[in-house]
Write an enzyme that holds these catalytic residues in place. Structure first.
Site, PDB file in Angstrom:
ATOM      1  N   HIS A  22      -5.960   2.669   1.532  1.00 24.00           N
ATOM      2  CA  HIS A  22      -5.244   3.827   2.080  1.00 24.00           C
ATOM      3  C   HIS A  22      -5.934   4.457   3.283  1.00 24.00           C
ATOM      4  O   HIS A  22      -5.314   4.745   4.298  1.00 24.00           O
ATOM      5  CB  HIS A  22      -5.072   4.910   1.009  1.00 24.00           C
ATOM      6  N   ASP A  77       0.913  -1.135   0.000  1.00 22.60           N
ATOM      7  CA  ASP A  77       0.000   0.000   0.000  1.00 22.60           C
ATOM      8  C   ASP A  77       0.955   1.188   0.000  1.00 22.60           C
ATOM      9  O   ASP A  77       1.530   1.518   1.030  1.00 22.60           O
ATOM     10  CB  ASP A  77      -0.867   0.002   1.268  1.00 22.60           C
ATOM     11  N   HIS A  78       1.154   1.803  -1.182  1.00 26.47           N
ATOM     12  CA  HIS A  78       2.264   2.768  -1.281  1.00 26.47           C
ATOM     13  C   HIS A  78       2.101   3.948  -0.330  1.00 26.47           C
ATOM     14  O   HIS A  78       3.063   4.625  -0.011  1.00 26.47           O
ATOM     15  CB  HIS A  78       2.493   3.223  -2.718  1.00 26.47           C
TER      16      HIS A  78
HETATM   17  P1  NAD Z   1       0.892  -2.444 -17.088  1.00 33.78           P
HETATM   18  O1  NAD Z   1      -0.316  -2.838 -17.852  1.00 33.78           O
HETATM   19  O2  NAD Z   1       1.641  -1.233 -17.516  1.00 33.78           O
HETATM   20  O3  NAD Z   1       1.916  -3.656 -17.082  1.00 33.78           O
HETATM   21  C1  NAD Z   1       1.508  -4.999 -16.995  1.00 33.78           C
HETATM   22  C2  NAD Z   1       2.694  -5.915 -17.281  1.00 33.78           C
HETATM   23  O4  NAD Z   1       2.266  -7.279 -17.222  1.00 33.78           O
HETATM   24  C3  NAD Z   1       3.342  -5.719 -18.626  1.00 33.78           C
HETATM   25  O5  NAD Z   1       4.740  -5.813 -18.451  1.00 33.78           O
HETATM   26  C4  NAD Z   1       2.827  -6.935 -19.434  1.00 33.78           C
HETATM   27  O6  NAD Z   1       3.722  -7.334 -20.451  1.00 33.78           O
HETATM   28  C5  NAD Z   1       2.753  -7.972 -18.355  1.00 33.78           C
HETATM   29  N1  NAD Z   1       1.852  -9.110 -18.681  1.00 33.78           N
HETATM   30  C6  NAD Z   1       0.516  -9.080 -18.916  1.00 33.78           C
HETATM   31  N2  NAD Z   1       0.047 -10.318 -19.161  1.00 33.78           N
HETATM   32  C7  NAD Z   1       1.097 -11.172 -19.052  1.00 33.78           C
HETATM   33  C8  NAD Z   1       1.248 -12.598 -19.165  1.00 33.78           C
HETATM   34  N3  NAD Z   1       0.227 -13.412 -19.435  1.00 33.78           N
HETATM   35  N4  NAD Z   1       2.482 -13.111 -18.983  1.00 33.78           N
HETATM   36  C9  NAD Z   1       3.522 -12.311 -18.715  1.00 33.78           C
HETATM   37  N5  NAD Z   1       3.429 -10.982 -18.582  1.00 33.78           N
HETATM   38  C10 NAD Z   1       2.242 -10.408 -18.765  1.00 33.78           C
HETATM   39  O7  NAD Z   1       0.435  -2.347 -15.563  1.00 33.78           O
HETATM   40  P2  NAD Z   1       1.049  -1.427 -14.392  1.00 33.78           P
HETATM   41  O8  NAD Z   1       0.418  -0.080 -14.459  1.00 33.78           O
HETATM   42  O9  NAD Z   1       2.526  -1.500 -14.403  1.00 33.78           O
HETATM   43  O10 NAD Z   1       0.451  -2.114 -13.067  1.00 33.78           O
HETATM   44  C11 NAD Z   1       0.916  -3.355 -12.550  1.00 33.78           C
HETATM   45  C12 NAD Z   1       0.299  -3.592 -11.183  1.00 33.78           C
HETATM   46  O11 NAD Z   1       0.636  -2.538 -10.318  1.00 33.78           O
HETATM   47  C13 NAD Z   1      -1.229  -3.666 -11.160  1.00 33.78           C
HETATM   48  O12 NAD Z   1      -1.599  -4.573 -10.139  1.00 33.78           O
HETATM   49  C14 NAD Z   1      -1.627  -2.265 -10.757  1.00 33.78           C
HETATM   50  O13 NAD Z   1      -2.888  -2.241 -10.128  1.00 33.78           O
HETATM   51  C15 NAD Z   1      -0.530  -1.947  -9.785  1.00 33.78           C
HETATM   52  N6  NAD Z   1      -0.294  -0.532  -9.577  1.00 33.78           N
HETATM   53  C16 NAD Z   1       0.187   0.258 -10.589  1.00 33.78           C
HETATM   54  C17 NAD Z   1       0.451   1.589 -10.367  1.00 33.78           C
HETATM   55  C18 NAD Z   1       1.019   2.477 -11.444  1.00 33.78           C
HETATM   56  O14 NAD Z   1       1.376   3.601 -11.127  1.00 33.78           O
HETATM   57  N7  NAD Z   1       1.137   2.043 -12.676  1.00 33.78           N
HETATM   58  C19 NAD Z   1       0.216   2.141  -9.098  1.00 33.78           C
HETATM   59  C20 NAD Z   1      -0.275   1.320  -8.071  1.00 33.78           C
HETATM   60  C21 NAD Z   1      -0.504  -0.010  -8.341  1.00 33.78           C
END
Ligand code: NAD
Length: 490
Positions: A240, A177-178
Site C-alpha cells: 500500500h 492491492d485494495h
Molecule cells: P479464509 O480462511 O476465510 O478462506 C479461505 C478459503 O480457502 C476457504 O473458503 C477454504 O475453504 C478454502 N480452502 C482452504 N484450503 C483449501 C483447499 N486445499 N482446497 C480448496 N479450498 C481450500 O481466508 P480469507 O480471509 O477469505 O482470505 C483469502 C485471501 O484473501 C488470502 O490471501 C488473504 O490474505 C486475502 N485477503 C483477505 C482479506 C479479508 O478481509 N479477509 C483482506 C485482504 C486480503
C-alpha cells in the site's frame, strides 16, 4: 450495452473475503447493470455444500444491499457451488464440466475470470492445475485475480510469480492491492494532473516533504497467528505505502491508461533509494504496542494477544523516510508511518510546501510562517484540505492559518463504489491500471528486504509504544532531526 459477460470461478468461496467483499461487490455490479443475464459464478472450497445452501449464503452476504428479495434471489440463481480440493487434479475435470455447462447455459463466450480468495500457498498449484486441467479457453479471455500477500520477500515472490507465469501471461494477472481501488487514491492523479496550480509545483523546488499516514486504532484482533509471521513492514509498506509513493512521485503519463501509468510508476519505484544495511537505523523506525489504559479502557499489549509469541519481535508499527533519487524529487523526504493500536483510525497524505523566502509578518522573532499544506484524506472520510496563511482581522499584521476543507458527505461516501467493486469491474474491462505489475512487486520487495534483514540481525526492546499513542518517540525524532514534524497529530 454496458453488460459484461463472464464466468467467475472463486477459489475460497466459503471464506471471509468472499462473503464480506466479493459477493456484495458482484451484487452492486448486478444492481448497476454491469452484470445482467450473461454471468455465472462458481464457488469452490473443500466443504460439501449444495447450490441451495451456497445461494443462501450469498443472499445473506448481500442482506441490506438488496433491492428486494426477488432481485437478490434472481442474482443468487447465477451461483453454483463445487466442492473442490485445489491440490487434487482429478477435481479439475469436474470443474471443467461445470464450467462448460455454464458457459453454454449463460452464453458466456468463453470469458473466464478466476479469483483466488485463499492462501497464497495455493496460487502456484491452482494456476498450474487450471492449465493442466484444460480450464483455460481459447475463445474468450482468461484472467486471474490474486490476493495479497504476494510472497514474503523478493525470492519467494519471484518463485510464486514464476509458478503463475507458467500458466498465465503478465497481462492476464491482476494482483489486488485494495488501496488502489479507493476513490481518493485514484484521485491523486486528478489532484496532480487536472490542476496546474499543483502540477507546476509538484517537485523539489516547491515541496518540502510529503507525509503518508496509515493509522489503525485496532490491534491484531484474532489475526495474531498470521500477523506475527508478517509484521507492519511486509503487511503495509511493501504494497500500500509504496504504491501511494509511486502515484505521488511518478512523472505525468502521456495518457491515463494502464500501460502508460504503469511505466511511470515503475520508473518512480526504481528511483527509490535502496538503503545500505548500516543506513537502516537512520531511515526506519519500528515499534510494537504495549499495554495501556486509555480513558479508563484497558488494552493488552501485542505480546499478550492470542497466538502471538510472548517474546515476539514482530513490529506493529513502522515509520520511515524514503528518498527518491531523480531530478524531480532529489532532496525531498517522503515520510510514512503505519501501525496498529494508534490514537485514531485514518489514512491521509500531507504535502508540505516550502516556505516563502522571508517572513514579513513577524517583526519580533525568526519564527517562520506555517507551511502551506495540501492534505488528501483517504479514509474513513474522503476529501481534501489546503492550509493557507491569511491576515488576522485587526490592526496588526498578524497571520493565521485558514484551512479550506472539503470532505465528502457520509451520503456520497456511502454511494461511492467499494474498492472491490471497482477492481472487479476494471478486471472485466481488461484495465489493469489499479493492479500491481510484477515489476512493481519486484522493486518494492527489494527495498523492503534490506530493511527486514537489517532488523532481523538485531533484537530490539519491545514493546516501545503504548496503545493509543501515535507510535514510538523515534517516529517523531525521524522528522524533527530534519526540521519537520508530523502534520497530523491526533
Ligand atoms: P479464509 O480462511 O476465510 O478462506 C479461505 C478459503 O480457502 C476457504 O473458503 C477454504 O475453504 C478454502 N480452502 C482452504 N484450503 C483449501 C483447499 N486445499 N482446497 C480448496 N479450498 C481450500 O481466508 P480469507 O480471509 O477469505 O482470505 C483469502 C485471501 O484473501 C488470502 O490471501 C488473504 O490474505 C486475502 N485477503 C483477505 C482479506 C479479508 O478481509 N479477509 C483482506 C485482504 C486480503
Amino acid at each position: 450495452s454496458k453488460e459484461k459477460i463472464a464466468l467467475f470461478t472463486i477459489f475460497g468461496g466459503t471464506g471471509d473475503l468472499a462473503k464480506r467483499k466479493l459477493y456484495p461487490s458482484l451484487y452492486r455490479l448486478y444492481k448497476k447493470g454491469f452484470l445482467a443475464e450473461k454471468f455465472a459464478v462458481i464457488g469452490t472450497a473443500r466443504r460439501e455444500w449444495t447450490d441451495e445452501y451456497y445461494r443462501d449464503i450469498v443472499m445473506d452476504s448481500i442482506n441490506g444491499l438488496a433491492e428486494s428479495y426477488e432481485h437478490a434471489a434472481e442474482f443468487a440463481s447465477h451461483f453454483y457451488y463445487q466442492s473442490h480440493n485445489v491440490t487434487d487434479i482429478e477435481h479439475y475435470s469436474t470443474l471443467k464440466k461445470l464450467t462448460e455447462t455454464l458457459d453454454e447455459k449463460y452464453q458466456l463466450e468463453g470469458n473466464r475470470l478466476f479469483y483466488l480468495a485463499m492462501s497464497p500457498n495455493f496460487f502456484g498449484i491452482i494456476s498450474q492445475n487450471l492449465k493442466d486441467g484444460l480450464l483455460l479457453t481459447d475463445s474468450g479471455f482468461n484472467r486471474l485475480i490474486i490476493e495479497k500477500p504476494f510472497g514474503h520477500n523478493y525470492s519467494s515472490a519471484l518463485e510464486l510469480n514464476e509458478q503463475i507465469r507458467a500458466s498465465f501471461a503478465e497481462d492476464q494477472i491482476y494482483r489486488i492491492d485494495h488501496y488502489l481501488g479507493k476513490e481518493m487514491v485514484q484521485n491523486i492523479s486528478a489532484v496532480r494532473f487536472a490542476n496546474n496550480m499543483f502540477e507546476s509545483m509538484w517537485n523539489n523546488r516547491y515541496i518540502d516533504n510529503i507525509q503518508i499516514t496509515l493509522s489503525e486504532s485496532l490491534g491484531v484482533e484474532e489475526r495474531g497467528g498470521y500477523y506475527d509471521t508478517s509484521g507492519a513492514l511486509r503487511d503495509m509498506l511493501q504494497n500500500h505505502i509504496l504504491q501511494m509513493v509511486s502515484l505521488l512521485a511518478m512523472e505525468p503519463p502521456t495518457r491515463l491508461h494502464d500501460k502508460e501509468i504503469r511505466a511511470e510508476k515503475i520508473k518512480a519505484l526504481q528511483a527509490v533509494r535502496l538503503f545500505k544495511p548500516e543506513d537502516v537505523p537512520h531511515y526506519l523506525v519500528r515499534g510494537q504496542y504495549g499495554r495501556s489504559t486509555v480513558n479508563g479502557e484497558h488494552f493488552e499489549g501485542y505480546r499478550e494477544e492470542l497466538n502471538v509469541a510472548p517474546d515476539s519481535q514482530t513490529e506493529t508499527f513502522v515509520a520511515g523516510k524514503i528518498m527518491i533519487d531523480n531530478f524531480r524529487w532529489s532532496g525531498v523526504p517522503f515520510y510514512f508511518r503505519t501501525g496498529k493500536r494508534l490514537a485514531e483510525k485514518g489514512t491521509q497524505i500531507d504535502i508540505e510546501f516550502k516556505n516563502v523566502p522571508l517572513n514579513l509578518f513577524n517583526d519580533n522573532s525568526d519564527e517562520p510562517l506555517p507551511p502551506n499544506v495540501l492534505t488528501i484524506y483517504i479514509q474513513p472520510t474522503e476529501g481534501f484540505s489546503l492550509e493557507l496563511n491569511t491576515k488576522k482581522v485587526g490592526l496588526g499584521l498578524e497571520t493565521e492559518t485558514l484551512k479550506l476543507e472539503q470532505k465528502h458527505s457520509a451520503e456520497t461516501t456511502a454511494n461511492s463504489p467499494e474498492a472491490y467493486e471497482k477492481l472487479i469491474l476494471d478486471c472485466l474491462n481488461g484495465d489493469s491500471t489499479n493492479f500491481t505489475h510484477w515489476d512493481e512487486v519486484a522493486s518494492s520487495w527489494k527495498f523492503v528486504d534490506i530493511i527486514r534483514q537489517a532488523w532481523d540481525n538485531e533484537t530490539i526492546d519491545f514493546p516501545n509504544y503504548p496503545s493509543g499513542s501515535m507510535g514510538p518517540i523515534e517516529s517523531d525524532l525521524l522528522l524533527t532531526k530534519d526540521g519537520f514534524q508530523w502534520h497530523w497529530c491526533p
